[in-house]
Design a protein around this motif. Structure first.
Motif, mmCIF file in Angstrom:
data_model
loop_
_atom_site.group_PDB
_atom_site.id
_atom_site.type_symbol
_atom_site.label_atom_id
_atom_site.label_comp_id
_atom_site.label_asym_id
_atom_site.label_seq_id
_atom_site.Cartn_x
_atom_site.Cartn_y
_atom_site.Cartn_z
ATOM 1 N N GLU A 74 1.157 17.298 -7.424
ATOM 2 C CA GLU A 74 1.313 18.609 -8.046
ATOM 3 C C GLU A 74 0.446 19.660 -7.367
ATOM 4 O O GLU A 74 0.857 20.820 -7.228
ATOM 5 C CB GLU A 74 0.980 18.530 -9.535
ATOM 6 N N ALA A 75 -0.749 19.263 -6.923
ATOM 7 C CA ALA A 75 -1.629 20.218 -6.238
ATOM 8 C C ALA A 75 -0.994 20.695 -4.933
ATOM 9 O O ALA A 75 -1.003 21.886 -4.621
ATOM 10 C CB ALA A 75 -2.987 19.583 -5.969
ATOM 11 N N VAL A 76 -0.432 19.755 -4.178
ATOM 12 C CA VAL A 76 0.205 20.138 -2.915
ATOM 13 C C VAL A 76 1.445 20.989 -3.185
ATOM 14 O O VAL A 76 1.661 22.011 -2.519
ATOM 15 C CB VAL A 76 0.546 18.901 -2.072
ATOM 16 N N LYS A 77 2.234 20.613 -4.156
ATOM 17 C CA LYS A 77 3.407 21.426 -4.512
ATOM 18 C C LYS A 77 3.008 22.859 -4.861
ATOM 19 O O LYS A 77 3.741 23.808 -4.581
ATOM 20 C CB LYS A 77 4.140 20.811 -5.705
ATOM 21 N N SER A 78 1.833 23.015 -5.452
ATOM 22 C CA SER A 78 1.383 24.337 -5.891
ATOM 23 C C SER A 78 0.867 25.192 -4.736
ATOM 24 O O SER A 78 0.647 26.399 -4.911
ATOM 25 C CB SER A 78 0.285 24.193 -6.949
ATOM 26 N N GLY A 79 0.617 24.569 -3.576
ATOM 27 C CA GLY A 79 0.180 25.350 -2.425
ATOM 28 C C GLY A 79 -1.069 24.869 -1.734
ATOM 29 O O GLY A 79 -1.507 25.472 -0.746
ATOM 30 N N VAL A 80 -1.680 23.793 -2.203
ATOM 31 C CA VAL A 80 -2.845 23.221 -1.527
ATOM 32 C C VAL A 80 -2.360 22.448 -0.303
ATOM 33 O O VAL A 80 -1.406 21.671 -0.385
ATOM 34 C CB VAL A 80 -3.632 22.288 -2.465
ATOM 35 N N GLY A 81 -3.007 22.644 0.842
ATOM 36 C CA GLY A 81 -2.614 21.940 2.051
ATOM 37 C C GLY A 81 -3.054 20.487 2.025
ATOM 38 O O GLY A 81 -4.053 20.132 1.383
ATOM 39 N N ILE A 82 -2.305 19.636 2.722
ATOM 40 C CA ILE A 82 -2.698 18.237 2.888
ATOM 41 C C ILE A 82 -2.509 17.868 4.354
ATOM 42 O O ILE A 82 -1.540 18.291 4.996
ATOM 43 C CB ILE A 82 -1.901 17.299 1.956
ATOM 44 N N ALA A 83 -3.449 17.118 4.887
ATOM 45 C CA ALA A 83 -3.411 16.777 6.306
ATOM 46 C C ALA A 83 -4.043 15.417 6.511
ATOM 47 O O ALA A 83 -4.926 15.001 5.750
ATOM 48 C CB ALA A 83 -4.159 17.830 7.126
ATOM 49 N N GLY A 84 -3.592 14.719 7.560
ATOM 50 C CA GLY A 84 -4.180 13.422 7.828
ATOM 51 C C GLY A 84 -3.722 12.846 9.146
ATOM 52 O O GLY A 84 -2.868 13.417 9.843
ATOM 53 N N VAL A 85 -4.301 11.707 9.468
ATOM 54 C CA VAL A 85 -4.042 11.060 10.747
ATOM 55 C C VAL A 85 -3.769 9.574 10.555
ATOM 56 O O VAL A 85 -4.191 8.959 9.583
ATOM 57 C CB VAL A 85 -5.228 11.234 11.722
ATOM 58 N N HIS A 86 -3.032 9.022 11.500
ATOM 59 C CA HIS A 86 -2.831 7.590 11.674
ATOM 60 C C HIS A 86 -2.475 6.922 10.331
ATOM 61 O O HIS A 86 -1.723 7.474 9.542
ATOM 62 C CB HIS A 86 -4.091 6.993 12.313
ATOM 63 N N GLY A 87 -3.033 5.747 10.072
ATOM 64 C CA GLY A 87 -2.718 5.035 8.841
ATOM 65 C C GLY A 87 -3.375 5.611 7.620
ATOM 66 O O GLY A 87 -3.013 5.263 6.494
ATOM 67 N N GLY A 88 -4.349 6.510 7.822
ATOM 68 C CA GLY A 88 -5.081 7.076 6.697
ATOM 69 C C GLY A 88 -4.217 7.879 5.752
ATOM 70 O O GLY A 88 -4.585 8.082 4.597
ATOM 71 N N TRP A 107 4.434 4.456 8.518
ATOM 72 C CA TRP A 107 4.268 3.479 9.589
ATOM 73 C C TRP A 107 5.203 2.280 9.403
ATOM 74 O O TRP A 107 5.417 1.813 8.289
ATOM 75 C CB TRP A 107 2.817 2.987 9.604
ATOM 76 N N VAL A 108 5.755 1.813 10.519
ATOM 77 C CA VAL A 108 6.596 0.623 10.518
ATOM 78 C C VAL A 108 5.960 -0.487 11.357
ATOM 79 O O VAL A 108 5.853 -1.625 10.921
ATOM 80 C CB VAL A 108 8.006 0.932 11.074
ATOM 81 N N ALA A 109 5.530 -0.163 12.585
ATOM 82 C CA ALA A 109 4.982 -1.176 13.489
ATOM 83 C C ALA A 109 4.182 -0.509 14.591
ATOM 84 O O ALA A 109 4.321 0.696 14.856
ATOM 85 C CB ALA A 109 6.113 -2.000 14.117
ATOM 86 N N TYR A 143 2.253 4.006 17.472
ATOM 87 C CA TYR A 143 2.901 3.980 16.159
ATOM 88 C C TYR A 143 4.403 4.229 16.239
ATOM 89 O O TYR A 143 4.851 5.274 16.725
ATOM 90 C CB TYR A 143 2.270 5.047 15.260
ATOM 91 N N PHE A 144 5.166 3.271 15.712
ATOM 92 C CA PHE A 144 6.592 3.440 15.457
ATOM 93 C C PHE A 144 6.725 3.689 13.962
ATOM 94 O O PHE A 144 6.194 2.927 13.155
ATOM 95 C CB PHE A 144 7.380 2.186 15.869
ATOM 96 N N MET A 145 7.449 4.752 13.575
ATOM 97 C CA MET A 145 7.452 5.187 12.188
ATOM 98 C C MET A 145 8.848 5.509 11.685
ATOM 99 O O MET A 145 9.748 5.850 12.461
ATOM 100 C CB MET A 145 6.567 6.434 12.028
ATOM 101 N N HIS A 146 9.021 5.409 10.374
ATOM 102 C CA HIS A 146 10.132 6.063 9.706
ATOM 103 C C HIS A 146 9.726 7.521 9.530
ATOM 104 O O HIS A 146 8.601 7.794 9.073
ATOM 105 C CB HIS A 146 10.390 5.456 8.332
ATOM 106 N N VAL A 147 10.603 8.456 9.877
ATOM 107 C CA VAL A 147 10.223 9.867 9.802
ATOM 108 C C VAL A 147 11.317 10.698 9.130
ATOM 109 O O VAL A 147 12.504 10.381 9.198
ATOM 110 C CB VAL A 147 9.919 10.456 11.196
#
Length: 209
Positions: A74-88, A107-109, A143-147
Motif C-alpha cells: 500500500e505504501a508503494v501504491k501511494s507513491g513511496v519508491g521501492i528499489a533493490g538488487v539481485h536476490g534481495g 529469479w529462476v536460475a 541471473y535468468f528471470m521471469h520478467v
C-alpha cells in the motif's frame, strides 16, 4: 531531507548486512536520512512507511506475513519508491506473487553459479540511471528471470539467443520501482558501473512523479 528505510536479512549468502551498508552510505552521501532495520516488522506501520521517500528491501528468500506485506504494498501504491538488487528483492518471499508483480520479476536460475563472466549491455532507452554508461563485463552470478513485459528495460545480458533484462524500472500504483539483478555480494559494487547504476536507480525511485 528525504528518508529511506533499508530492511536487511534473509539468506546470508548474499551478504545483506554489508550490502545494506554500501547502499546506506551512498544514500547518506546524497542527503538522505537512512534507517537500517533487521526485522520485517518494520513494514507493519503503514503511516510510517507512507512518510518515507524510499524503501530498500535486502531480504533474499524467507517468508513475509500478510500484516507485514500489505502495508508495504500500500505504501508503494501511494507513491513511496521501492528499489533493490539481485536476490534481495528479485528472489524474496517466493510465495508472494503480488510482491513479484510489484518488483517486475522473479529469479529462476543462475547457470554456472557464482564466477560466470558475462557482458551487461546498456540499452538505448534514455534514462538518467544509465546516462553516459557503456557496456561492461561482470564476473558473478548470471541471473535468468521471469520478467514483466511492461518493464522499462535499461540493461540486458544474453543467454545464448535470449536477451535477458538486468536492470529495469516500472511503476506500481503511484510508486516508482527500480531493480538491478547485479549485486550478488558486496564486492560486486567495486565495479564502478554497478555502483553508479544502482545508486542512480535508488535516487530515481525516491523521486515523485
Amino acid at each position: 531531507m528525504k528518508k529511506a528505510l533499508i530492511v536487511q536479512g534473509g539468506w546470508q549468502g548474499h551478504e545483506p548486512g554489508p550490502v545494506s551498508e554500501i547502499l546506506a552510505k551512498a544514500l547518506r552521501e546524497n542527503g538522505f536520512e537512512v534507517t537500517i532495520s533487521d526485522t520485517l516488522d518494520s513494514f507493519k506501520d503503514d503511516e510510517a512507511l507512507k512518510a518515507l521517500d524510499l524503501i530498500v528491501p535486502i531480504w533474499t528468500m524467507g517468508s513475509i506475513q500478510r500484516e507485514q506485506l500489505q502495508p508495504l504494498l500500500e505504501a508503494v501504491k501511494s507513491g513511496v519508491g521501492i528499489a533493490g538488487v539481485h536476490g534481495g528483492i528479485g528472489d524474496a518471499f517466493r510465495q508472494e506473487t503480488e510482491f513479484q508483480y510489484m518488483v517486475g520479476g522473479q529469479w529462476v536460475a543462475h547457470p554456472g553459479n557464482d564466477g560466470v563472466e558475462y557482458m551487461v549491455n546498456i540499452s538505448k532507452t534514455p534514462s538518467p540511471i544509465t546516462a553516459g554508461l557503456h557496456d561492461f563485463k561482470v564476473k558473478s552470478e548470471h541471473y535468468f528471470m521471469h520478467v514483466d513485459p511492461g518493464n522499462t528495460v535499461l540493461a540486458t545480458t544474453n543467454f545464448g539467443d535470449v536477451v535477458m533484462p538486468v536492470t529495469w524500472t516500472k511503476h506500481y500504483g503511484k510508486g516508482r520501482v527500480f531493480y538491478c539483478s547485479l549485486g550478488h555480494v558486496a564486492k560486486v559494487f567495486d565495479i564502478p558501473e554497478v555502483l553508479t547504476m544502482t545508486v542512480r536507480g535508488l535516487l530515481w525511485a525516491a523521486e515523485k512523479d
